[in-house]
Write a protein that holds these residues in place. Sequence first.
Motif, PDB file in Angstrom:
ATOM      1  N   TYR A   1       1.697   4.415  -2.011  1.00 61.05           N
ATOM      2  CA  TYR A   1       0.721   5.098  -1.470  1.00 61.05           C
ATOM      3  C   TYR A   1       0.258   5.993  -2.553  1.00 61.05           C
ATOM      4  O   TYR A   1       0.681   7.090  -3.138  1.00 61.05           O
ATOM      5  CB  TYR A   1       1.153   6.152  -0.526  1.00 61.05           C
ATOM      6  CG  TYR A   1       1.559   5.728   1.011  1.00 61.05           C
ATOM      7  CD1 TYR A   1       0.352   4.918   1.463  1.00 61.05           C
ATOM      8  CD2 TYR A   1       2.762   5.644   1.229  1.00 61.05           C
ATOM      9  CE1 TYR A   1       0.916   4.368   3.032  1.00 61.05           C
ATOM     10  CE2 TYR A   1       3.124   5.092   2.410  1.00 61.05           C
ATOM     11  CZ  TYR A   1       2.152   4.640   3.336  1.00 61.05           C
ATOM     12  OH  TYR A   1       2.664   3.916   4.665  1.00 61.05           O
TER      13      TYR A   1
ATOM     14  N   ALA B   1       6.639   3.970  -1.823  1.00 60.12           N
ATOM     15  CA  ALA B   1       7.416   4.176  -0.338  1.00 60.12           C
ATOM     16  C   ALA B   1       8.128   3.097   0.157  1.00 60.12           C
ATOM     17  O   ALA B   1       9.041   3.151   0.887  1.00 60.12           O
ATOM     18  CB  ALA B   1       6.163   4.273   0.680  1.00 60.12           C
TER      19      ALA B   1
ATOM     20  N   PRO C   1      16.493   7.001   8.489  1.00 67.28           N
ATOM     21  CA  PRO C   1      15.949   8.435   8.959  1.00 67.28           C
ATOM     22  C   PRO C   1      14.368   8.341   8.889  1.00 67.28           C
ATOM     23  O   PRO C   1      13.832   7.257   8.270  1.00 67.28           O
ATOM     24  CB  PRO C   1      16.699   9.137   7.942  1.00 67.28           C
ATOM     25  CG  PRO C   1      17.108   8.373   6.739  1.00 67.28           C
ATOM     26  CD  PRO C   1      17.471   6.991   7.498  1.00 67.28           C
ATOM     27  N   SER C   2      13.876   9.300   9.432  1.00 62.22           N
ATOM     28  CA  SER C   2      12.389   9.467   9.415  1.00 62.22           C
ATOM     29  C   SER C   2      12.044   9.599   7.715  1.00 62.22           C
ATOM     30  O   SER C   2      12.606  10.160   6.887  1.00 62.22           O
ATOM     31  CB  SER C   2      12.078  10.821   9.928  1.00 62.22           C
ATOM     32  OG  SER C   2      12.041  10.788  11.354  1.00 62.22           O
ATOM     33  N   GLY C   3      10.811   8.873   7.759  1.00 58.25           N
ATOM     34  CA  GLY C   3      10.239   9.069   6.481  1.00 58.25           C
ATOM     35  C   GLY C   3      10.866   8.004   5.518  1.00 58.25           C
ATOM     36  O   GLY C   3      10.605   8.215   4.361  1.00 58.25           O
ATOM     37  N   CYS C   4      11.845   6.977   5.777  1.00 55.25           N
ATOM     38  CA  CYS C   4      12.437   6.007   5.050  1.00 55.25           C
ATOM     39  C   CYS C   4      11.423   4.985   4.913  1.00 55.25           C
ATOM     40  O   CYS C   4      11.881   4.107   3.831  1.00 55.25           O
ATOM     41  CB  CYS C   4      13.753   5.656   5.338  1.00 55.25           C
ATOM     42  SG  CYS C   4      13.683   4.584   6.895  1.00 55.25           S
ATOM     43  N   GLY C   5      10.440   4.759   5.513  1.00 51.36           N
ATOM     44  CA  GLY C   5       9.703   3.539   5.103  1.00 51.36           C
ATOM     45  C   GLY C   5       9.607   2.591   6.221  1.00 51.36           C
ATOM     46  O   GLY C   5       8.756   1.592   6.196  1.00 51.36           O
ATOM     47  N   LYS C   6      10.146   2.831   7.333  1.00 50.64           N
ATOM     48  CA  LYS C   6      10.356   1.763   8.457  1.00 50.64           C
ATOM     49  C   LYS C   6       8.666   1.361   8.856  1.00 50.64           C
ATOM     50  O   LYS C   6       8.389   0.172   9.150  1.00 50.64           O
ATOM     51  CB  LYS C   6      11.150   2.120   9.623  1.00 50.64           C
ATOM     52  CG  LYS C   6      12.372   2.513   9.277  1.00 50.64           C
ATOM     53  CD  LYS C   6      13.053   3.141  10.550  1.00 50.64           C
ATOM     54  CE  LYS C   6      12.585   4.450  11.334  1.00 50.64           C
ATOM     55  NZ  LYS C   6      12.736   5.549  10.710  1.00 50.64           N
ATOM     56  N   SER C   7       8.064   2.397   9.102  1.00 51.04           N
ATOM     57  CA  SER C   7       6.648   2.066   9.748  1.00 51.04           C
ATOM     58  C   SER C   7       5.807   1.281   8.658  1.00 51.04           C
ATOM     59  O   SER C   7       4.973   0.501   8.763  1.00 51.04           O
ATOM     60  CB  SER C   7       5.944   3.210  10.122  1.00 51.04           C
ATOM     61  OG  SER C   7       6.620   3.927  11.157  1.00 51.04           O
ATOM     62  N   THR C   8       5.994   1.981   7.291  1.00 46.84           N
ATOM     63  CA  THR C   8       5.313   1.376   6.108  1.00 46.84           C
ATOM     64  C   THR C   8       5.344   0.003   6.022  1.00 46.84           C
ATOM     65  O   THR C   8       4.537  -1.064   6.021  1.00 46.84           O
ATOM     66  CB  THR C   8       5.532   2.297   4.971  1.00 46.84           C
ATOM     67  OG1 THR C   8       5.442   3.358   5.314  1.00 46.84           O
ATOM     68  CG2 THR C   8       4.927   1.716   3.693  1.00 46.84           C
TER      69      THR C   8
ATOM     70  N   ILE D   1      -5.585   1.769   4.928  1.00 53.12           N
ATOM     71  CA  ILE D   1      -5.467   2.645   4.214  1.00 53.12           C
ATOM     72  C   ILE D   1      -5.788   2.801   2.700  1.00 53.12           C
ATOM     73  O   ILE D   1      -5.356   1.886   2.331  1.00 53.12           O
ATOM     74  CB  ILE D   1      -3.964   3.263   4.329  1.00 53.12           C
ATOM     75  CG1 ILE D   1      -3.429   3.192   5.857  1.00 53.12           C
ATOM     76  CG2 ILE D   1      -3.607   4.632   3.493  1.00 53.12           C
ATOM     77  CD1 ILE D   1      -1.884   3.571   5.961  1.00 53.12           C
TER      78      ILE D   1
END
Lengths: 299, 295, 249
Positions: C13, C18, C37-44, C56
């Motif tokens: 990004y 990421a 954990p949150s923010g580890c890049g799963k959604s990305t 994006i």
Amino acid sequence: MTVDKNYERKRKLVNSFGKAIVFISALLLIIITVSLFLFVTSKGLSTFIKDGISIKEFLFSTTWNPDREVPAVGSLQFIIGSILVSAFAIMISAPLGVSSAIFMVEIEKKLGQKILQPAIEIFVGIPSVVYGWVGLTVLVPFISKHFGGLGFSLLAGILVLTIMTLPTITSVSTDAIRSLPVEIREASYALGATRWQTIRHVVIPAAKSGILTAIILGLARAFGEALAVQMVIGNRPVIPKSFLEPMSTITSIITMDMANTAMGSVWNDALWSLALLLLIISFTFIIIIKLVGRRGMYK
Amino acid sequence: MKSKLYDKIATIYFYAVAVFLILFLVSLISYILYQGRTKLNIDFLTSPPKFMEAGGGIGPQLFNSLELLIITLIISVPIGLGAGIYMAEYAKPGLLTELIRLSVETLSSMPSIVVGLFGLLVFVTMTGWGYSLIAGALALTVLNLPVMTRVSEDSIRSVPNSLREASYALGSTKWQTIVKVVVPAAMPGIITGIILTAGRIFGEAAALLYTAGMSSPALNFSNLNPSSPTSPLNIFRPAETLAVYIWKVNSEGLAPDARQIADGAAAVLLLMVLIFNILARWLGSTLYKRMTGEK
Amino acid sequence: MKKIEVRELDLFYGEVQALKKINLDVEANSVLALIGPSGCGKSTFIRTLNRMNDLIEGVKINGTVLLDGQDLYKEVDVIELRKKVGMVFQKPNPFPMTVYDNVAYGPRIHGIKDKKKLNEIVEKSLKAAALWDEVKDRLHKSALSLSGGQQQRLCIARTLAVEPEVILMDEPTSALDPISTMKIEELIEELKNKYTIIIVTHNMQQAGRVSDYTAFFLNGELIESGPTDQVFYNPKDKRTEDYITGRFG
Ligand SMILES: Nc1ncnc2c1ncn2[C@@H]1O[C@H](COP(=O)(O)OP(=O)(O)O)[C@@H](O)[C@H]1O
Ligand SMILES: [Mg+2]
């Protein structure tokens, strides 16, 4: 911390006093609105009450001889003039305005925010006499030269109002489109939709009530605009038979004649009746916007 | 694939609209400034207009516009801010609040010519003041109040609740919280709003034709007696503004250079509005930065 | 058979990286759970599989992602891709239209106009999403009037209506109550016979219940992946074990 009793009392007093002051300020808005309605209504009705002219004649006749022995104040041509000039202007500015809103939110966010948005704000800020002046010195001669006639015409009025309503429509629909959740766009793209399909089938329908509000606000602005229109339409009290003929509107006749008439004359009363009509129309637009807003999905 | 072709065409269309609008604005502004370029000098800005002969200026009109603007702001900002505070902090859902809101909406889309006529009736005729600066300022106040109320309400609403809670937690009264915490935090938005509305007031003409009037007695700037007709401090004198002047020149301009005068006046009016616009942007972001501490 | 193969995938990004050198295979007709954990890049990561990150600004991607052996970023048209790889989002995001129009949206934009055909697709998709019985009498009511759980199943139906081969689900139950969650988990169980499913989840039990394979992400890296039983009960990496046991408490 020790507390001074007197100070405590004073603090409470100031607290209530402050509330009273701001309440009165807000109340003043109602008072102004109500008195505006009352005054304009009472003046506007004297054409019918005092001068004995029928509402039917006023609204549906085109005979405008306010200075004769037996004055005739048929105003249909002004009403139709206002409708023509505003409706045609909106037909041009609405598609352009909504398109530029879509451009700013959906196509080129950065460029839109940096260039188009400020440009639109400047468009809003330019005073109407300046628009009128440019219309008078550029547009009118241009029309006269290339299309014939005097140039003072329905067409000139339409074009001036197109430019003046465009920023209103753009900024209100930009807000509406921008406030849509990003998730529904993602949902559409994730199904394989193109950007245009997303705009056409998701964004515009979802922002429908906001866009409609924008268009009605634009229409209200067009209807109420006085000087810019008056400067370019030629001010002849007739219904124009073509785009190139001179004409009058409700606002233009008020602007032109108010200074020439004595308070209390039938002529003067008729102008007030036109003002009352304008008031009613503008209030109707507000009510329509309220109804449209209530139906909005994301509000 | 057809849908892709449509997508391309649509994209090109949207670009075309945007480019067209920007080019249009740029040419409009350059045209107005170009036409008025010879008049953008101190002499034109300060000398009085001439009747039936060339070489007149717009001094009194420009001065009247500024004076009218200031008086209008002095009246409408406190009231608008007060009403905004009431709507954001005190108003409870109900009939009264709905009525206030409806009034704000009605007034803000009221045609300014109608407001002008209302002003003629109430501030000119009923008060007996005649065409005067103060009548004009009051008419402009009617136009400006709803805008000011909205701007204040919106800015105040966008102040985070945590600030209010922090203030209450220290034992402040509601009024103290509003005056010392909420309104200062909302200031950048409010000031930006004031400047933008100032631009609108400055260019308004329709509401002034029949309130501030279409004539302007010569001003004597050394005369500070507020009751003398030539004193700039006399708020009961008729006071034609720049915007009204442009309108009047077009309909009844008698000076041989009426056209040039109106060109110059239009350029000045446009420049003022541009300045207001830039000032609002700059001040808004500066104040915001100062407040959030990122200097 | 491998449906998706990810090789040396980096994602930035702007300046911030990421995803770092991700290598992962996804078996056809299986359920892969992504945990971490949150923010580890799963959604990305999941959004690289249908190129949602294209939307994006400032996103840069290196490496390859193959779908049926074809490079997603070079050889595949993005619209064809999204037809094949559907997505269900974390927050239910129905369009502000009727239930019917929501499901018919995808087929319509892909050119199906025939009313009868659309009716069939809508009914079939809603049935497959186990929602038909609840909405068949209100197909022409606004989708926003449905409950959160129903909305999410509607979004699944909407995805199914395009007949994808792969379905990506980004924490599809995190905004839902336990009963709706259970219904969606049952649904996933059924869907995996026909589709390849990749699901991001925060909920360890859910990963254990629904998935065949699990991949554990941490700080943009893929730490470990394999059959769910193995990752859960016999993790190779200490960090995986810490995360899973920490979660299981
Ligand atoms: N649009 C974006 N722009 C910049 N950084 C982003 C964006 N989306 C996510 N990130 C960052 O990328 C990292 C991974 O985020 P994400 O994929 O949402 O994690 P997860 O889904 O595992 O919680 C986070 O550090 C997040 O801040
Ligand atoms: Mg996530």
